[in-house]
Design an enzyme around this catalytic site. Structure first.
Site, PDB file in Angstrom:
ATOM      1  N   ASP A   1      68.848  32.040 -11.334  1.00 12.63           N
ATOM      2  CA  ASP A   1      68.989  31.969 -12.176  1.00 12.63           C
ATOM      3  C   ASP A   1      69.541  31.094 -13.155  1.00 12.63           C
ATOM      4  O   ASP A   1      71.263  31.592 -13.849  1.00 12.63           O
ATOM      5  CB  ASP A   1      68.781  33.503 -13.766  1.00 12.63           C
ATOM      6  CG  ASP A   1      67.998  33.033 -15.024  1.00 12.63           C
ATOM      7  OD1 ASP A   1      67.886  32.422 -15.604  1.00 12.63           O
ATOM      8  OD2 ASP A   1      67.186  34.417 -14.696  1.00 12.63           O
TER       9      ASP A   1
ATOM     10  N   HIS B   1      64.523  31.140 -13.809  1.00 13.41           N
ATOM     11  CA  HIS B   1      64.020  32.533 -15.264  1.00 13.41           C
ATOM     12  C   HIS B   1      62.600  32.621 -15.828  1.00 13.41           C
ATOM     13  O   HIS B   1      62.583  33.967 -15.401  1.00 13.41           O
ATOM     14  CB  HIS B   1      64.907  32.304 -16.764  1.00 13.41           C
ATOM     15  CG  HIS B   1      65.385  32.787 -17.174  1.00 13.41           C
ATOM     16  ND1 HIS B   1      66.028  34.400 -17.223  1.00 13.41           N
ATOM     17  CD2 HIS B   1      64.525  33.008 -18.200  1.00 13.41           C
ATOM     18  CE1 HIS B   1      65.885  35.110 -17.760  1.00 13.41           C
ATOM     19  NE2 HIS B   1      65.019  34.013 -18.827  1.00 13.41           N
TER      20      HIS B   1
ATOM     21  N   SER C   1      64.775  39.220 -20.018  1.00 14.23           N
ATOM     22  CA  SER C   1      64.899  37.509 -21.034  1.00 14.23           C
ATOM     23  C   SER C   1      65.840  38.936 -22.023  1.00 14.23           C
ATOM     24  O   SER C   1      66.276  39.576 -21.761  1.00 14.23           O
ATOM     25  CB  SER C   1      64.267  36.550 -20.809  1.00 14.23           C
ATOM     26  OG  SER C   1      65.332  36.033 -21.939  1.00 14.23           O
TER      27      SER C   1
END
Length: 199
Positions: A157, A180, A107
């Site tokens: 995602d 995610h 991320s």
């Protein structure tokens, strides 16, 4: 005559297989010697990579070569986090005696890792960069020069959209059906990660 031929053939095949296996083992051994530093995303911690670390240990990585940083800014502040990554990487290099590390960022950890490489001297200290659902384009659209870069992202995602992960000049790998957070606990992601680190 036929017995002798079969005997020679068997010995030749065994020799070739031994050389082939030795070459593969040496490659994996060389890859696993480089320390891996895991960089978490927003609101995360160094514990986010527990399952990935466990997987890599089953694939030949020594637990002493797997490190996770707990970033000071859980909101992803680039300056603070990239400085922390710089200090952490230098400590890992000093501790292990390795010239370089491999970075794995999830991320915002991808964006922070790229910022460290591009703005805090990481370009000479990182061998490979792998991002998992990385918010990479918040830092750059291009893979850093001279660093083997892989971006693994999911088409499912909903937090970091795929276009934010894709980098020009990187190996961009799409996976399907993974959320995610699921990128941290996915067999298909682990296989791609192992390949990226082990090449």
């Amino acid at each position: 005559m036929m017995k002798k031929f079969l005997s020679v053939l068997f010995v030749s095949i065994a020799f070739i297989l031994t050389i082939s296996t030795f070459g593969q083992a040496s490659k994996v051994e060389a890859a696993t010697d480089t320390p891996v530093v895991f960089v978490h995303g927003l609101g995360g911690s160094d514990t986010n990579f527990a399952l990935i670390k466990r997987y890599l240990r089953t694939q030949g990585w020594d637990s002493d070569n797997l490190y996770g940083i707990d970033l000071p800014s859980k909101q992803g502040n680039q300056e603070l986090n990239s400085a922390a990554i710089r200090n952490f990487v230098d400590n890992v290099r000093n501790e292990t005696g390795s010239d370089k590390v491999n970075l794995v960022g999830h991320s915002m950890g991808g964006a922070n890792s790229l910022y460290y490489i591009l703005h805090k001297g990481g370009d000479s200290k990182v061998d490979k960069l792998v991002t998992l659902g990385g918010a990479n384009r918040l830092t750059t659209s291009f893979a850093p020069s001279g660093i083997d870069t892989t971006s693994i992202y999911s088409t499912n995602d909903l937090i970091v959209r795929p276009y934010l992960s894709i980098l020009s000049g990187a190996e961009n790998i799409a996976v399907y059906g993974v959320s995610h957070i699921g990128l941290l606990n996915s067999y298909q992601v682990n296989q791609h990660l192992r390949g990226a680190l082990g090449e």
